[in-house]
Design a protein around this motif. Structure first.
Motif, PDB file in Angstrom:
ATOM      1  N   LEU A 184     -10.023  10.713  -2.076  1.00 54.54           N
ATOM      2  CA  LEU A 184      -9.306   9.773  -1.218  1.00 54.54           C
ATOM      3  C   LEU A 184      -9.927   8.380  -1.280  1.00 54.54           C
ATOM      4  CD1 LEU A 184      -8.707  12.063   1.900  1.00 54.54           C
ATOM      5  CD2 LEU A 184      -7.002  11.320   0.223  1.00 54.54           C
ATOM      6  N   ALA A 185     -11.269   8.328  -1.355  1.00 51.75           N
ATOM      7  CA  ALA A 185     -11.947   7.033  -1.412  1.00 51.75           C
ATOM      8  C   ALA A 185     -11.575   6.280  -2.688  1.00 51.75           C
ATOM      9  CB  ALA A 185     -13.458   7.235  -1.336  1.00 51.75           C
ATOM     10  N   TRP A 213      -8.899   6.760  -4.482  1.00 52.05           N
ATOM     11  CA  TRP A 213      -7.458   6.479  -4.397  1.00 52.05           C
ATOM     12  C   TRP A 213      -7.223   5.184  -3.622  1.00 52.05           C
ATOM     13  CZ3 TRP A 213      -3.863   9.022  -0.378  1.00 52.05           C
ATOM     14  CH2 TRP A 213      -2.516   8.820  -0.710  1.00 52.05           C
ATOM     15  N   LEU A 214      -7.866   5.079  -2.467  1.00 47.41           N
ATOM     16  CA  LEU A 214      -7.723   3.873  -1.658  1.00 47.41           C
ATOM     17  C   LEU A 214      -8.351   2.668  -2.356  1.00 47.41           C
ATOM     18  CD1 LEU A 214      -8.511   5.372   1.866  1.00 47.41           C
ATOM     19  CD2 LEU A 214      -6.272   4.662   0.991  1.00 47.41           C
ATOM     20  N   GLY A 215      -9.507   2.892  -3.008  1.00 48.92           N
ATOM     21  CA  GLY A 215     -10.159   1.801  -3.714  1.00 48.92           C
ATOM     22  C   GLY A 215      -9.307   1.271  -4.855  1.00 48.92           C
ATOM     23  N   VAL A 258      -2.715  -4.173  -3.540  1.00 50.66           N
ATOM     24  CA  VAL A 258      -2.438  -4.574  -2.163  1.00 50.66           C
ATOM     25  C   VAL A 258      -2.906  -6.000  -1.896  1.00 50.66           C
ATOM     26  CG1 VAL A 258      -2.972  -4.101   0.253  1.00 50.66           C
ATOM     27  CG2 VAL A 258      -2.482  -2.210  -1.316  1.00 50.66           C
ATOM     28  N   ALA A 306       0.830  -1.206   0.000  1.00 45.12           N
ATOM     29  CA  ALA A 306       0.000   0.000   0.000  1.00 45.12           C
ATOM     30  C   ALA A 306       0.863   1.254   0.000  1.00 45.12           C
ATOM     31  CB  ALA A 306      -0.925  -0.012   1.212  1.00 45.12           C
ATOM     32  N   SER A 353      -6.194   1.138  -4.981  1.00 39.84           N
ATOM     33  CA  SER A 353      -5.025   0.410  -4.469  1.00 39.84           C
ATOM     34  C   SER A 353      -5.350  -1.021  -4.061  1.00 39.84           C
ATOM     35  CB  SER A 353      -4.432   1.148  -3.259  1.00 39.84           C
ATOM     36  OG  SER A 353      -5.278   1.014  -2.121  1.00 39.84           O
ATOM     37  N   LEU A 354      -6.641  -1.345  -3.939  1.00 40.67           N
ATOM     38  CA  LEU A 354      -7.018  -2.637  -3.379  1.00 40.67           C
ATOM     39  C   LEU A 354      -6.471  -3.815  -4.174  1.00 40.67           C
ATOM     40  CD1 LEU A 354     -10.702  -2.089  -2.184  1.00 40.67           C
ATOM     41  CD2 LEU A 354      -8.635  -2.340  -0.794  1.00 40.67           C
ATOM     42  N   PRO A 383      -6.091  11.560  -5.986  1.00 39.35           N
ATOM     43  CA  PRO A 383      -7.141  12.296  -5.267  1.00 39.35           C
ATOM     44  C   PRO A 383      -7.414  13.675  -5.859  1.00 39.35           C
ATOM     45  CG  PRO A 383      -5.676  11.217  -3.709  1.00 39.35           C
ATOM     46  CD  PRO A 383      -5.046  11.073  -5.057  1.00 39.35           C
ATOM     47  N   ARG A 413      -0.090   9.097  -6.084  1.00 39.14           N
ATOM     48  CA  ARG A 413      -0.484  10.170  -5.177  1.00 39.14           C
ATOM     49  C   ARG A 413      -1.272  11.301  -5.839  1.00 39.14           C
ATOM     50  NH1 ARG A 413       4.432   9.911  -6.810  1.00 39.14           N
ATOM     51  NH2 ARG A 413       5.543  11.692  -7.709  1.00 39.14           N
ATOM     52  N   LEU A 473       0.296   3.729  -3.138  1.00 38.45           N
ATOM     53  CA  LEU A 473      -0.315   5.021  -2.830  1.00 38.45           C
ATOM     54  C   LEU A 473       0.644   6.169  -3.094  1.00 38.45           C
ATOM     55  CD1 LEU A 473      -2.245   4.102   0.445  1.00 38.45           C
ATOM     56  CD2 LEU A 473      -3.208   4.480  -1.833  1.00 38.45           C
TER      57      LEU A 473
END
Length: 411
Positions: free
Chosen positions: A103-104, A106-108, A114, A77, A110-111, A88, A85, A81
């Protein structure tokens, strides 16, 4: 035993206070250190400078040395991320939303990276670990996981082994696998030496004679497409390039807007007086949705040259619409038209997002192209390094196979 003043026996009293266990275990400290290195590799390696891309080669070693599966996920991660970067802010620019949505997503995004690396991690060193990393790298190179397989370390192959083609890709793959073994330090020295040599003699991809990519600065807005003023301005840029002797002019993604018979007549009538052929980005709409395309425009007509294989997920490609009985969104053609014939040349076409993932260029390379034509529309990336990263990745792929490169971007 000792006795008190009453003569009764009592247990001995310890002379030291009990020491509470520290939350900073060796594994926790190691995880923090590896994650910091992964963040640095992602941020610097994917800075937008092609010559920093080889730093991504350290990621497999960091992943392999993680002390646990959870730690492997955290390290993965951190790398992903940091490399992505700019997403977002890009989401905020495109959708006009708040940073929370950015941000949501961005994190999604990465799933996949990861989860694949966390699931395939193993504590057992040796051949099994190497094969597991090879599986992770392969999964993130092709659909479905490869759809969000950004920041793939194999992209740096063209920087470390420029001009080596498939042999260079194989050498880079072997180097990445070696980084997961106990000889990672030797692999680092070998890869570092190869990179030092390539950096010392580095040259950017060549540009074929008579070709030019014209960048534009029209900006953009979600849901807005090229109007008459922009058509006129872009046609004027084509005429200026033709006046300088260029025979092929490449325009950015979406430069010709929504492609209709009226727009086609406008372009063909303007181009027919010129000794030039234009490759322009456009959108071809039908009842189910649309194709993001490249159009070949000349005085004789304007056939569709290429249909994008992988549009940007969420903002363009929205496969869930079909599940709820709705239409719209860009069509993903995945493995279609990897090579197009243009003026006697075999062209490897890449539109925007396809330059950030692995399989589109490698699929095109299987057909031995003569040139890479890469277009993009990066108005929504303002304030980020996304366009610079896109350029560096495309340059790396072109240099790997020693192919001339034409790029055209709208910002």
């Amino acid at each position: 035993m000792t006795r008190d003043i009453s003569g009764r026996s009592r247990p001995p009293v310890s002379s030291a206070w009990p020491v509470p266990s520290s939350p900073f275990t060796a594994d926790a400290v190691k995880t923090v250190g590896l994650t910091m290195l992964a963040v640095a590799a992602g941020a610097i390696g994917w800075s937008g400078n092609p010559l920093t891309l080889p730093l991504a080669f350290v990621f497999p070693a960091l992943w392999a040395n993680a002390p646990s599966r959870i730690a492997a996920g955290i390290v993965s991660a951190g790398y992903f991320l940091a490399a992505s970067r700019g997403l977002p802010q890009g989401v905020v620019n495109y959708f006009g939303s708040g940073i929370a949505e950015g941000l949501a997503l961005w994190l999604g995004a990465s799933l996949a990276f990861v989860v694949v690396h966390a699931v395939l991690w193993t504590s057992r060193p040796g051949r099994g670990r190497t094969l597991r990393y090879a599986t992770a790298a392969l999964l993130l190179s092709v659909p479905p996981f490869g759809i969000v397989g950004w920041a793939h370390p194999i992209t740096a192959a063209g920087i470390v082994f420029p001009g080596w083609g498939w042999w260079g890709l194989g050498a880079a793959a072997i180097g990445l696998l070696a980084m997961t073994t106990k000889v990672w330090s030797i692999a680092t020295l070998v890869l570092g030496g190869a990179f030092a040599w390539s950096a010392a003699v580095w040259t950017d991809p060549s540009v074929p004679d008579g070709w030019i990519g014209v960048d534009t600065e029209f900006g953009g807005e979600r849901g807005k497409y090229t109007g008459l003023f922009q058509h006129r301005e872009t046609i004027a840029a084509v005429k200026a390039a033709a006046a300088q002797g260029y025979k092929v002019v490449v325009l950015p993604e979406g430069a010709a807007g929504i492609w209709t018979p009226t727009v086609e007549r406008l372009w063909v009538n303007e181009i027919k007086v010129l000794d030039v052929v234009v490759i322009a980005g456009a959108i071809l709409v039908d009842r189910q949705g649309y194709d993001n395309v490249m159009v070949e425009i000349s005085g004789e007509g304007a056939p569709i040259l290429y249909r994008q294989r992988m549009p940007v997920p969420v903002s363009m490609w929205q496969p869930w619409l079909a599940l709820v009985g709705e239409t719209g969104g860009a069509r993903a053609n995945f493995f279609a038209n990897p090579i197009v014939e243009f003026g006697g040349a075999r062209v490897a076409p890449l539109i925007c997002y396809e330059q950030l993932i692995v399989w589109p260029l490698l699929q095109s390379a299987l057909y031995v192209p003569d040139i890479v034509v890469a277009t993009g529309n990066g108005w929504w990336t303002h304030g980020t390094s996304i366009v610079a990263i896109q350029k560096s990745a495309t340059i790396a792929w072109a240099r790997l196979f020693d192919l001339p490169l034409i790029m055209a971007l709208n910002i």
